[in-house]
Design a protein around this motif. Structure first.
Motif, PDB file in Angstrom:
ATOM      1  N   ARG A 283     -11.763  -1.773  -2.796  1.00 51.29           N
ATOM      2  CA  ARG A 283     -11.675  -0.485  -2.120  1.00 51.29           C
ATOM      3  C   ARG A 283     -12.509   0.601  -2.796  1.00 51.29           C
TER       4      ARG A 283
ATOM      5  N   THR B 275       1.157   3.888  -3.106  1.00 47.17           N
ATOM      6  CA  THR B 275       0.776   5.274  -2.817  1.00 47.17           C
ATOM      7  C   THR B 275       1.911   6.229  -3.158  1.00 47.17           C
TER       8      THR B 275
ATOM      9  N   ASN C  53       0.825  -1.212   0.000  1.00 52.18           N
ATOM     10  CA  ASN C  53       0.000   0.000   0.000  1.00 52.18           C
ATOM     11  C   ASN C  53       0.856   1.257   0.000  1.00 52.18           C
TER      12      ASN C  53
ATOM     13  N   GLN D 249      -8.952   5.390   4.116  1.00 52.69           N
ATOM     14  CA  GLN D 249      -9.969   4.692   3.333  1.00 52.69           C
ATOM     15  C   GLN D 249     -11.301   5.435   3.406  1.00 52.69           C
TER      16      GLN D 249
ATOM     17  N   LEU E 200      -5.401   3.851  -2.149  1.00 54.31           N
ATOM     18  CA  LEU E 200      -4.278   2.935  -2.339  1.00 54.31           C
ATOM     19  C   LEU E 200      -3.602   2.642  -0.997  1.00 54.31           C
ATOM     20  N   TYR E 201      -3.428   3.680  -0.182  1.00 53.44           N
ATOM     21  CA  TYR E 201      -2.760   3.489   1.111  1.00 53.44           C
ATOM     22  C   TYR E 201      -3.605   2.621   2.031  1.00 53.44           C
ATOM     23  N   HIS E 202      -4.868   2.946   2.157  1.00 51.45           N
ATOM     24  CA  HIS E 202      -5.878   2.125   2.818  1.00 51.45           C
ATOM     25  C   HIS E 202      -5.695   1.978   4.336  1.00 51.45           C
ATOM     26  N   ASP E 203      -4.493   1.799   4.824  1.00 49.46           N
ATOM     27  CA  ASP E 203      -4.260   1.516   6.248  1.00 49.46           C
ATOM     28  C   ASP E 203      -4.523   2.745   7.115  1.00 49.46           C
TER      29      ASP E 203
END
Length: 186
Positions: free
Chosen positions: A88, A37, A33, A152, A141-144
């Protein structure tokens, strides 16, 4: 095809697309991720940089003006497809955004053929749409989570905003290209 510094940055952005996508095809890869990103953000920076350098170095060209938005559309489309595959982003959102880009590109090409390209030139609404996409996609894309911050959640809201702006701007461009608008502008 003039090969100058701004066009090299645009080509670099296009070459970064497979890297952003490819990161997710290495199962268990370290910090997928974060890497995706960072690559997307670097590509987005080259989008700003190529335009800035083209103006600053007086190296604008018809080819660069053509290639730059193509690179943007490819970058966003590739990222959205990956995000749909990762669950996502809703597929409907990706179809709206990618479909609009294809429709408006075709509309611009048609308007150029009939000598009316200025009537569908990029406007402020299109720029806001692009900015919301360029902020939403890296967050998705990073999501966390980052502490209590949820990229997100924020990215999802921004991509929905981008989809709404996408539809509004598409209808705006279609209205500008309509025969009644063309007659009233003469």
């Amino acid at each position: 095809m003039p090969l100058n510094v701004p066009n090299l940055f645009t080509w670099l952005r296009i070459l970064m697309i497979p890297l952003v996508v490819g990161v997710f095809y290495f199962p268990g890869a370290w910090h997928q991720n974060l890497i995706a990103t960072a690559l997307f953000i670097a590509a987005a920076i080259t989008d700003w940089l190529d335009g800035y350098l083209a103006r600053r170095l007086n190296q604008t060209s018809a080819f660069g003006a053509f290639l730059d938005p193509v690179a943007d559309k490819l970058m966003i489309a590739a990222a959205l497809i990956v995000l749909v595959e990762l669950g996502r982003v809703d597929a409907v959102i990706a179809v709206i955004i990618i479909g609009r880009e294809i429709a408006v590109s075709a509309l611009r090409e048609w308007m150029a053929k009939i000598g009316q390209s200025k009537s569908v030139a990029v406007n402020f609404l299109g720029k806001i749409k692009t900015i919301s996409q360029m902020i939403a996609v890296p967050m998705l894309l990073y999501h966390d989570r980052i502490g209590i911050f949820s990229p997100q959640r924020v990215g999802t809201w921004l991509i929905y905003l981008a989809a709404v702006l996408t539809l509004i701007s598409m209808f705006y461009y279609l209205k500008l290209a309509s025969p009644s608008s063309q007659q009233s502008s003469r």
